[in-house]
Design an enzyme around this catalytic site. Structure first.
Site, PDB file in Angstrom:
ATOM      1  N   GLY A  19     -35.282 153.509  51.940  1.00  0.00           N
ATOM      2  CA  GLY A  19     -34.025 153.172  52.593  1.00  0.00           C
ATOM      3  C   GLY A  19     -33.380 154.378  53.237  1.00  0.00           C
ATOM      4  CE1 TYR A 150     -40.545 145.206  42.019  1.00  0.00           C
ATOM      5  CE2 TYR A 150     -42.948 145.279  42.181  1.00  0.00           C
ATOM      6  CZ  TYR A 150     -41.700 145.598  42.684  1.00  0.00           C
ATOM      7  OH  TYR A 150     -41.609 146.331  43.857  1.00  0.00           O
TER       8      TYR A 150
END
Length: 248
Positions: A19, A150
């Protein structure tokens, strides 16, 4: 003119790794960027690294209350914007027999529920012709031991990319997913205090990748920006950036 001049971007999970690299590329290209994170230390570090041209906001990607507050902040800062990159997420590797309800909820809240409601709350602010990019994982297509919660949570997110793409078509908003393999974000070193253990894990993971290396955060950022701004006839798709691991 700089490539992203005039573009406004929100990155959920933008204070480190993939990010942060994406935010840097956007800022270098002239965009205005708002990034979110949870850790005060990470928020302060990101602000220092990105500079005053970036807006760094504290927001828990698992919290619907925080997502509502974030939408109000984005409205106040940008009014409307062009790209929502939903990147927050992590894995708690756990063998099947050790998975608890708390771990299960944590994985689905962060990797599926939070992203879904982030798109719901922020999509009304995205300009026509804008884009959403979701970060999934190769764990959503490969059966990986220890990723019993996950992987399925990321698979749900992959499915959301298709459904949300269909939902937002009438507003000319594209929704796609970037699918990282092993990426060198420093997470192994954080997860393992023992440097030898981290190196052993890195070697093991690299050995399973056809290209025999980890990817970089910049390689993910380039893929995200391709999906966001260049792939104008692509929606509902998933772009693997994994050294061939999920394909070969």
């Amino acid at each position: 003119m700089e490539r992203y001049q005039g573009k406004k971007v929100v990155i959920i999970g933008g204070t480190s790794g993939m990010g942060l690299a994406t935010a840097k590329m956007l800022l270098d290209g002239g965009a205005r960027v708002l990034v979110t994170g949870r850790s005060q230390a990470a928020l302060e570090s990101a602000q220092k690294e990105l500079g005053n041209n970036a807006i760094v906001a504290s927001s828990d990607a698992r919290s619907l209350t925080d997502i509502d507050v974030l939408a109000s902040r984005v409205k106040a800062e940008f009014d409307t914007f062009d790209l929502l990159f939903v990147n927050a997420g992590f894995s708690i590797p756990t063998p099947l027999e050790s998975v608890t309800e708390a771990i299960y909820d944590e994985m689905f809240n962060l990797n599926a529920k939070g992203p879904f409601f982030a798109v719901q709350k922020l999509a009304p602010l995205i300009n026509r012709g804008g884009s959403v990019v979701l970060t999934t994982s190769i764990a959503n297509v490969k059966g990986m031991p220890g990723q019993a919660t996950y992987g399925p949570a990321k698979a749900a997110l992959r499915s959301f990319a298709r459904v949300l793409a269909a939902e937002l078509l009438p507003r000319d908003i594209r929704v796609n997913a970037v699918t990282p393999g092993p990426i060198d974000t420093g997470i192994l070193e954080k997860a393992f205090s023992d440097k030898d253990a981290a190196a052993q894990m890195r070697g093991h993971a690299s050995g399973m990748v056809p290209m025999k290396r980890f990817g970089t955060s910049d390689e993910i950022a380039k893929a995200v920006l391709f999906l966001a701004f260049d792939a104008t006839f692509t929606t509902g798709a998933e772009l693997p950036v994994d050294g061939g691991w999920s394909q070969l």
